[in-house]
Write a protein that holds these residues in place. Sequence first.
Motif, PDB file in Angstrom:
ATOM      1  N   SER A 159       2.904  -1.352   4.130  1.00  0.00           N
ATOM      2  CA  SER A 159       2.672   0.019   3.682  1.00  0.00           C
ATOM      3  C   SER A 159       3.995   0.724   3.450  1.00  0.00           C
ATOM      4  O   SER A 159       5.026   0.382   4.034  1.00  0.00           O
ATOM      5  CB  SER A 159       1.838   0.799   4.711  1.00  0.00           C
ATOM      6  OG  SER A 159       2.576   0.987   5.907  1.00  0.00           O
ATOM      7  N   THR A 211      -3.558   4.489   5.617  1.00  0.00           N
ATOM      8  CA  THR A 211      -4.587   3.625   5.040  1.00  0.00           C
ATOM      9  C   THR A 211      -4.758   2.365   5.883  1.00  0.00           C
ATOM     10  O   THR A 211      -5.887   1.949   6.184  1.00  0.00           O
ATOM     11  CB  THR A 211      -4.214   3.245   3.593  1.00  0.00           C
ATOM     12  OG1 THR A 211      -4.092   4.437   2.817  1.00  0.00           O
ATOM     13  CG2 THR A 211      -5.281   2.350   2.974  1.00  0.00           C
ATOM     14  N   VAL A 215       0.858  -1.184   0.000  1.00  0.00           N
ATOM     15  CA  VAL A 215       0.000   0.000   0.000  1.00  0.00           C
ATOM     16  C   VAL A 215       0.897   1.238   0.000  1.00  0.00           C
ATOM     17  O   VAL A 215       1.451   1.617   1.037  1.00  0.00           O
ATOM     18  CB  VAL A 215      -0.930   0.021   1.226  1.00  0.00           C
ATOM     19  CG1 VAL A 215      -1.846   1.248   1.173  1.00  0.00           C
ATOM     20  CG2 VAL A 215      -1.760  -1.256   1.298  1.00  0.00           C
ATOM     21  N   LEU A 250      -8.975  -4.553   2.084  1.00  0.00           N
ATOM     22  CA  LEU A 250      -7.777  -4.766   2.900  1.00  0.00           C
ATOM     23  C   LEU A 250      -8.104  -5.553   4.164  1.00  0.00           C
ATOM     24  O   LEU A 250      -7.337  -6.448   4.568  1.00  0.00           O
ATOM     25  CB  LEU A 250      -7.142  -3.420   3.260  1.00  0.00           C
ATOM     26  CG  LEU A 250      -6.482  -2.646   2.112  1.00  0.00           C
ATOM     27  CD1 LEU A 250      -6.007  -1.284   2.590  1.00  0.00           C
ATOM     28  CD2 LEU A 250      -5.310  -3.434   1.534  1.00  0.00           C
ATOM     29  N   GLY A 271       1.225   5.419   3.412  1.00  0.00           N
ATOM     30  CA  GLY A 271       0.319   4.276   3.285  1.00  0.00           C
ATOM     31  C   GLY A 271      -0.050   3.700   4.630  1.00  0.00           C
ATOM     32  O   GLY A 271      -1.065   2.993   4.756  1.00  0.00           O
TER      33      GLY A 271
END
Length: 317
Positions: A101, A108, A71, A89, A105
Amino acid sequence: MHTVAVLALDHVVAADMAVPVEVFGRARRADGIRPYHVRVCGEAPQVVSEAFTVLAPHGLEALRGADTILVPGCSEQAAPVGPRVIDTLRAAAADGTRIASICSGAFTLAHAGLLDGLSATTHWLATERLAAMFPKVDVRPDVLYVDNGRILTSAGASAALDLCLHMIRRDFGSAVAADCARMSVVPLEREGGQAQFIVHATPPVPRGSLLEPVLAWVEDHLDHDVTLASMAARCGLSERTFSRRFREQTGTTPVQWLLRARVRRAQYLLENTDDGIELIGARAGFGSPTAFRERFKRVVGVTPLAYRSAFRRRLPA
């Protein structure tokens, strides 16, 4: 064949996308076989990046069949991640998929609840914001990456390279990872962590406050024997009262503030002068060369000599 899915989101950071695609795509085993299949997935077939448009040949459904999901981070112009991405996810994590990530990221993953109760990192400029927004996450600002097993996080784009090499070594051993590192012209392991890149600015002091003149004096006299007692005396306060007001106005203690000021001065001298390490330690106010080396490494993560090698600004002849 190990499938790596790189998630393309709106306003994705181009470097964050490129690093995992390149590194995993280049990996070779000793027999010449490529152990990874890399695919770019997105909620839309095309995603706007900072500098160009990213094509995502695979939809979000392709994330569910991947062994690893990357990500990347997105710029500040990006809209909040949509519920479809978050749900996908979460479902992938529930299936046991490894999810990592890059840079921002981590936000997220945090929005998806995947970092709750875990250690994590992101770019050092965003670590305080990540910690404030997601108090259930143990944010570590001084490392290049954090490996929690199935959930991993990394700092900026260059730290993504460290993380990818780490995962390749986990998957196929040090020889394959070392070959990837050589192809990328980087060491397999970097000395120190993210701490060496952090700008150690001292906390701001309210203008016109009692502390403003004394801290300006301290900045000009770091090479002197500045102590808590001498700072308090310049304000006409007891050490206890001075320490209390100092914490109220800066959020830190006088001793911690002084250490950060000395480290910042030493960083500047290491970057911009030819002075020897011992002289720089003295000019920054450390009591001895040993104290300088120990405290500098504790704060910055690397020795003064290693820091100079990495960050020295070459002076004109």
